[in-house]
Design an enzyme around this catalytic site. Structure first.
Site, PDB file in Angstrom:
ATOM      1  N   TYR A 131      24.960  34.872  44.012  1.00 63.42           N
ATOM      2  CA  TYR A 131      25.033  36.328  43.910  1.00 63.42           C
ATOM      3  C   TYR A 131      23.629  36.899  43.735  1.00 63.42           C
ATOM      4  O   TYR A 131      22.934  36.584  42.759  1.00 63.42           O
ATOM      5  CB  TYR A 131      25.918  36.757  42.739  1.00 63.42           C
ATOM      6  N   TRP A 176      40.036  36.657  42.679  1.00 67.54           N
ATOM      7  CA  TRP A 176      39.029  37.684  42.948  1.00 67.54           C
ATOM      8  C   TRP A 176      39.586  38.710  43.922  1.00 67.54           C
ATOM      9  O   TRP A 176      40.528  38.444  44.650  1.00 67.54           O
ATOM     10  CB  TRP A 176      37.723  37.080  43.460  1.00 67.54           C
ATOM     11  N   SER A 177      39.006  39.886  43.866  1.00 77.59           N
ATOM     12  CA  SER A 177      39.398  41.021  44.699  1.00 77.59           C
ATOM     13  C   SER A 177      40.863  41.428  44.530  1.00 77.59           C
ATOM     14  O   SER A 177      41.570  41.649  45.511  1.00 77.59           O
ATOM     15  CB  SER A 177      39.117  40.728  46.179  1.00 77.59           C
ATOM     16  N   ASP A 212      32.419  36.012  34.952  1.00 79.19           N
ATOM     17  CA  ASP A 212      32.291  35.161  36.136  1.00 79.19           C
ATOM     18  C   ASP A 212      31.093  35.589  36.981  1.00 79.19           C
ATOM     19  O   ASP A 212      30.900  36.775  37.259  1.00 79.19           O
ATOM     20  CB  ASP A 212      33.557  35.274  36.990  1.00 79.19           C
ATOM     21  N   GLN A 252      23.872  46.160  43.710  1.00 75.02           N
ATOM     22  CA  GLN A 252      24.348  47.534  43.812  1.00 75.02           C
ATOM     23  C   GLN A 252      23.901  48.422  42.658  1.00 75.02           C
ATOM     24  O   GLN A 252      23.688  49.617  42.839  1.00 75.02           O
ATOM     25  CB  GLN A 252      25.884  47.559  43.872  1.00 75.02           C
ATOM     26  N   ALA A 306      41.546  44.543  46.326  1.00 81.33           N
ATOM     27  CA  ALA A 306      41.175  44.491  47.747  1.00 81.33           C
ATOM     28  C   ALA A 306      39.892  45.284  48.011  1.00 81.33           C
ATOM     29  O   ALA A 306      39.847  46.159  48.877  1.00 81.33           O
ATOM     30  CB  ALA A 306      42.319  44.991  48.628  1.00 81.33           C
ATOM     31  N   GLY A 339      35.138  43.825  38.984  1.00 85.62           N
ATOM     32  CA  GLY A 339      33.741  44.202  38.876  1.00 85.62           C
ATOM     33  C   GLY A 339      33.664  45.674  38.513  1.00 85.62           C
ATOM     34  O   GLY A 339      34.678  46.366  38.437  1.00 85.62           O
TER      35      GLY A 339
END
Length: 335
Positions: free
Chosen positions: A54, A205-206, A49, A27, A209, A285
């Site tokens: 990835y 993670w997330s 991490d 990205q 969301a 992130g």
């Protein structure tokens, strides 16, 4: 920054871990990625991490370059193995001894380090015997290429079996990396109790969301340009389950709750997962440095019981709690 012990070990990691899934090598440009890593370091984050899959290994290389020159002993670097990498040949995925032993060498080279602090099984391999996998991990530890071993998205039963076998082989399984947020609570009924019993804690993670809990997605409106929901490189598909008008309407009800405790909505989301005492760290992130600084504002926050209750009331029936989702979403064969 505050720090927590990871599982039943002496390793402490930062309450916020910087992760580079869907960003580095994909990205954002490398110079922006390096700026985000610098922002993480400046904010006191010491845990980073990544995974070999990835951006098909590129994310590890970008992180290795970004951390070059930092004191290695002051960092905790995590990576993972399981998903296909490279030319995706017959042995380029899974948790066979061959793939683990070759993958750790590749990860170390790309990360420009002699060892990783935590090496994680990115999923459970349904075709490789658990004994083979855990013996390979034991040898990686004994060779000094990884200090500790963890897993990601394993069921409660798999964590229990893996931890027991690790103990027999003379090393510790200390971490689990599942998805966990106010909207996705599938680990609470089975994975968390089994992890506590096994001396394992969560690196989640997330926690926001995939950005939904920031409140930027409005019900009945198209997603903002440049947001995760418009990213066809992978972000759009992972966020789909949360992009219903019912869920987005419920999320908007969190705004006054966040304001009542002087937090942004993203800070509230990160602080919420850190209230769980089995969670050692929340992975965040960033595509911009300011996102790092905002999320770190959740560190050390203690949410009052009435705030937690208000969050439950606001989200109501849109929360996914089914513990069977971990197994349901797991690979049924080696990819």
């Amino acid at each position: 920054m505050e720090f927590r012990y990871l599982g039943n070990s002496g390793l402490r990691i930062s309450e916020v871990t910087y992760g580079n899934w869907l960003t580095h090598g994909s990205q954002v440009e490398n110079d922006v990625a390096a700026t985000c890593v610098r922002a993480a370091l400046d904010a006191g984050i010491t845990s980073f991490d990544t995974a070999d899959v990835y951006a098909n290994t590129v994310a590890e290389s970008v992180l290795g370059d970004a951390l070059k020159g930092e004191r290695r002993e002051s960092l905790e670097i995590f990576t993972k193995v399981f998903w296909p990498t490279g030319p995706k040949g017959p042995n380029d995925s899974g948790l066979s001894r061959k793939h683990i032993m070759e993958s750790i060498n590749g990860s170390l080279q790309r990360l420009q380090t002699d060892y990783v602090d935590l090496y994680q099984a990115h999923r459970y391999d349904p075709v490789t015997p658990l004994e083979e996998t855990m013996q390979a991990f034991a040898d990686v530890v004994r060779q000094g290429k990884a200090l500790y071993i963890g897993v990601s998205e394993w069921t409660a039963e798999q964590i229990t079996a893996g931890a027991a076998m690790a103990k027999e082989l003379g090393f510790q399984l200390i971490s689990s990396q599942p998805q966990y947020s106010m909207l996705w609570r599938v680990i609470e009924d089975e994975v968390v109790p089994a992890s506590r019993e096994a001396g394992v804690s969560q690196i989640v993670w997330s926690p926001i969301a995939q950005g939904v809990l920031t409140g930027k997605y409005q019900p009945g409106q198209p997603p903002p340009e440049g947001s995760r929901a418009t990213d066809e490189k992978g972000g759009a598909s992972t966020i789909t389950r949360f992009m219903t008008d019912e869920t987005l309407t419920a999320v908007q009800r969190l705004k006054p709750i966040a304001e009542s405790v002087d937090l942004s909505m993203s800070q509230l989301a990160v602080a919420w997962v850190l209230q769980n005492d089995n969670v050692a760290s929340a992975i965040v992130g960033a595509s911009r440095p300011e996102q790092v600084h905002e999320n770190v504002g959740a560190v050390g926050v203690k949410l009052p019981a009435e705030t937690l209750a208000a969050i439950d009331d606001a989200l109501g029936g849109v929360v996914e709690r089914d513990p069977g989702k971990t197994a349901e979403n797991a690979p049924k064969e080696r990819p």
